[in-house]
Design a protein around this motif. Sequence first.
Motif, short mmCIF file in Angstrom:
data_model
loop_
_atom_site.label_atom_id
_atom_site.label_comp_id
_atom_site.label_asym_id
_atom_site.label_seq_id
_atom_site.Cartn_x
_atom_site.Cartn_y
_atom_site.Cartn_z
N SER A 31 41.60 40.16 33.86
CA SER A 31 42.22 41.04 34.78
C SER A 31 42.10 40.98 36.24
CB SER A 31 41.96 42.39 33.83
OG SER A 31 40.51 42.68 34.48
N HIS A 32 42.96 41.80 36.86
CA HIS A 32 42.76 41.69 38.39
C HIS A 32 41.19 42.00 38.95
CE1 HIS A 32 42.88 43.81 42.57
NE2 HIS A 32 43.99 43.03 42.49
N THR A 33 40.57 42.92 38.56
CA THR A 33 39.16 43.17 39.35
C THR A 33 38.32 42.24 38.90
OG1 THR A 33 39.51 45.84 39.23
CG2 THR A 33 37.47 45.05 39.34
N PRO A 34 37.84 41.64 37.67
CA PRO A 34 37.15 40.72 37.57
C PRO A 34 37.32 39.53 38.32
CG PRO A 34 37.60 41.64 35.43
CD PRO A 34 38.49 42.25 36.35
N CYS A 35 38.68 39.10 38.24
CA CYS A 35 39.28 37.85 38.96
C CYS A 35 38.95 38.25 40.54
CB CYS A 35 40.55 37.75 38.74
SG CYS A 35 41.41 36.25 39.37
N TRP A 36 39.26 39.05 41.07
CA TRP A 36 39.04 39.37 42.58
C TRP A 36 37.43 39.40 42.82
CZ3 TRP A 36 35.90 43.33 45.09
CH2 TRP A 36 36.32 43.32 46.59
N ARG A 37 36.63 39.79 42.07
CA ARG A 37 34.99 39.78 42.20
C ARG A 37 34.72 38.29 42.09
NH1 ARG A 37 34.04 44.45 38.23
NH2 ARG A 37 34.11 46.30 39.53
N ARG A 38 35.09 37.57 41.43
CA ARG A 38 34.46 35.99 41.15
C ARG A 38 35.18 35.37 42.53
NH1 ARG A 38 33.51 33.52 36.30
NH2 ARG A 38 33.16 35.26 34.23
N ILE A 39 36.36 35.58 42.89
CA ILE A 39 36.80 34.91 44.14
C ILE A 39 36.08 35.39 45.33
CG2 ILE A 39 38.75 34.79 45.88
CD1 ILE A 39 40.67 35.08 43.37
N LYS A 40 35.59 36.53 45.45
CA LYS A 40 34.91 37.17 46.33
C LYS A 40 33.31 36.58 46.47
CE LYS A 40 37.69 39.56 48.49
NZ LYS A 40 38.23 38.66 49.74
#
Length: 151
Positions: A31-40
Amino acid sequence: MLDEFDRKILRTLQENADYSMAELGDRVGLSHTPCWRRIKKLEADGIIKQKVTLLDPKQLGLGVTVYAYITIKSHDEDSLNAFEQGVQDVPEIVECYSTSGEKDYVLRVVVDSVEHYEQLLKKTIVHLPNVASVNSTFALKQVKYTTSLPL
Protein backbone atom coordinates in the motif's frame (compact mmCIF):
# COMPACT_ATOMS: atom_id res chain seq x y z
CA MET A 1 19.95 -5.82 3.88
CA LEU A 2 17.38 -5.44 1.16
CA ASP A 3 14.32 -7.66 1.17
CA GLU A 4 12.30 -8.64 -1.89
CA PHE A 5 9.96 -5.62 -1.56
CA ASP A 6 12.95 -3.25 -1.54
CA ARG A 7 14.35 -4.97 -4.62
CA LYS A 8 10.97 -4.77 -6.40
CA ILE A 9 10.75 -1.07 -5.56
CA LEU A 10 14.25 -0.44 -6.90
CA ARG A 11 13.70 -2.47 -10.07
CA THR A 12 10.42 -0.65 -10.73
CA LEU A 13 11.91 2.80 -10.10
CA GLN A 14 14.78 1.99 -12.47
CA GLU A 15 12.17 1.37 -15.16
CA ASN A 16 10.25 4.56 -14.45
CA ALA A 17 10.84 6.99 -11.59
CA ASP A 18 7.65 8.89 -12.49
CA TYR A 19 5.21 6.36 -11.05
CA SER A 20 2.91 7.83 -8.44
CA MET A 21 3.22 6.27 -5.01
CA ALA A 22 -0.10 4.49 -5.57
CA GLU A 23 1.08 3.07 -8.93
CA LEU A 24 4.41 2.02 -7.46
CA GLY A 25 2.71 0.36 -4.50
CA ASP A 26 0.38 -1.54 -6.83
CA ARG A 27 3.29 -2.74 -8.94
CA VAL A 28 5.29 -4.03 -5.96
CA GLY A 29 2.40 -5.30 -3.83
CA LEU A 30 2.40 -2.70 -1.04
CA SER A 31 0.00 0.00 0.00
CA HIS A 32 0.96 3.67 -0.34
CA THR A 33 2.35 4.34 3.16
CA PRO A 34 4.64 1.30 3.56
CA CYS A 35 5.94 1.86 0.03
CA TRP A 36 6.64 5.54 0.78
CA ARG A 37 8.43 4.63 4.05
CA ARG A 38 10.65 2.13 2.25
CA ILE A 39 11.58 4.69 -0.40
CA LYS A 40 12.44 7.26 2.26
CA LYS A 41 14.64 4.69 4.02
CA LEU A 42 16.34 3.72 0.75
CA GLU A 43 17.02 7.44 0.15
CA ALA A 44 18.28 7.99 3.71
CA ASP A 45 20.57 4.96 3.40
CA GLY A 46 22.03 6.38 0.18
CA ILE A 47 20.82 3.47 -1.97
CA ILE A 48 18.62 5.84 -3.97
CA LYS A 49 21.03 8.65 -4.81
CA GLN A 50 18.80 10.80 -7.00
CA LYS A 51 16.06 10.70 -9.59
CA VAL A 52 16.88 11.94 -13.07
CA THR A 53 15.50 12.19 -16.58
CA LEU A 54 17.50 10.32 -19.23
CA LEU A 55 17.99 12.23 -22.46
CA ASP A 56 18.71 10.97 -25.97
CA PRO A 57 22.07 12.52 -26.92
CA LYS A 58 21.49 12.08 -30.67
CA GLN A 59 18.19 13.98 -30.47
CA LEU A 60 20.17 16.81 -28.85
CA GLY A 61 22.87 16.83 -31.51
CA LEU A 62 25.40 15.06 -29.28
CA GLY A 63 25.97 11.98 -31.40
CA VAL A 64 29.70 11.46 -30.84
CA THR A 65 30.91 9.39 -27.89
CA VAL A 66 34.62 9.18 -27.20
CA TYR A 67 36.48 7.07 -24.67
CA ALA A 68 39.66 8.85 -23.62
CA TYR A 69 42.25 6.72 -21.85
CA ILE A 70 44.42 8.88 -19.60
CA THR A 71 47.93 8.22 -18.31
CA ILE A 72 48.92 10.33 -15.33
CA LYS A 73 52.42 11.81 -14.76
CA SER A 74 52.53 11.36 -11.00
CA HIS A 75 50.59 8.97 -8.81
CA ASP A 76 50.79 10.75 -5.48
CA GLU A 77 47.49 11.46 -3.75
CA ASP A 78 47.50 15.22 -4.35
CA SER A 79 48.17 14.80 -8.09
CA LEU A 80 45.42 12.21 -8.50
CA ASN A 81 42.98 14.35 -6.52
CA ALA A 82 43.82 17.38 -8.69
CA PHE A 83 43.05 15.43 -11.87
CA GLU A 84 39.82 14.03 -10.43
CA GLN A 85 38.75 17.51 -9.36
CA GLY A 86 39.63 18.91 -12.79
CA VAL A 87 37.34 16.54 -14.69
CA GLN A 88 34.39 17.74 -12.58
CA ASP A 89 34.49 21.10 -14.36
CA VAL A 90 34.26 19.74 -17.94
CA PRO A 91 30.61 19.18 -18.88
CA GLU A 92 31.47 17.07 -21.95
CA ILE A 93 33.12 14.51 -19.65
CA VAL A 94 30.07 12.57 -18.47
CA GLU A 95 31.89 9.69 -16.78
CA CYS A 96 35.35 9.20 -15.31
CA TYR A 97 36.75 5.98 -13.87
CA SER A 98 40.04 5.22 -12.19
CA THR A 99 41.26 1.99 -13.78
CA SER A 100 43.80 -0.76 -13.33
CA GLY A 101 46.23 -1.73 -16.07
CA GLU A 102 48.25 0.45 -18.42
CA LYS A 103 45.98 3.50 -18.28
CA ASP A 104 45.10 5.33 -15.09
CA TYR A 105 41.66 6.70 -16.03
CA VAL A 106 39.03 6.30 -18.71
CA LEU A 107 36.72 9.18 -19.57
CA ARG A 108 33.47 8.97 -21.48
CA VAL A 109 33.11 12.18 -23.44
CA VAL A 110 29.96 13.21 -25.32
CA VAL A 111 30.17 15.90 -28.00
CA ASP A 112 28.45 17.01 -31.19
CA SER A 113 31.31 16.32 -33.60
CA VAL A 114 34.81 14.98 -34.05
CA GLU A 115 35.95 18.57 -34.49
CA HIS A 116 34.44 19.51 -31.14
CA TYR A 117 36.32 16.65 -29.49
CA GLU A 118 39.57 17.71 -31.18
CA GLN A 119 39.21 21.22 -29.74
CA LEU A 120 38.24 19.88 -26.32
CA LEU A 121 41.26 17.59 -26.37
CA LYS A 122 43.68 20.35 -27.39
CA LYS A 123 42.29 23.10 -25.17
CA THR A 124 41.07 21.20 -22.11
CA ILE A 125 41.73 17.49 -21.66
CA VAL A 126 45.51 17.54 -22.20
CA HIS A 127 45.69 20.51 -19.84
CA LEU A 128 43.90 18.80 -16.96
CA PRO A 129 46.20 18.51 -13.93
CA ASN A 130 48.87 15.80 -14.15
CA VAL A 131 47.97 14.42 -17.63
CA ALA A 132 50.90 12.66 -19.31
CA SER A 133 49.07 11.22 -22.34
CA VAL A 134 45.63 10.69 -23.85
CA ASN A 135 44.58 7.84 -26.14
CA SER A 136 41.13 8.35 -27.68
CA THR A 137 38.71 5.80 -29.10
CA PHE A 138 35.52 6.78 -30.92
CA ALA A 139 32.41 4.69 -30.39
CA LEU A 140 30.95 3.62 -33.73
CA LYS A 141 27.59 2.31 -32.52
CA GLN A 142 25.88 1.92 -29.18
CA VAL A 143 25.01 -1.76 -28.91
CA LYS A 144 23.68 -1.71 -25.34
CA TYR A 145 23.03 1.03 -22.85
CA THR A 146 21.22 0.79 -19.57
CA THR A 147 21.26 2.60 -16.27
CA SER A 148 19.45 -0.27 -14.55
CA LEU A 149 21.47 -2.30 -12.08
CA PRO A 150 20.91 -6.07 -11.98
CA LEU A 151 18.85 -6.53 -8.82
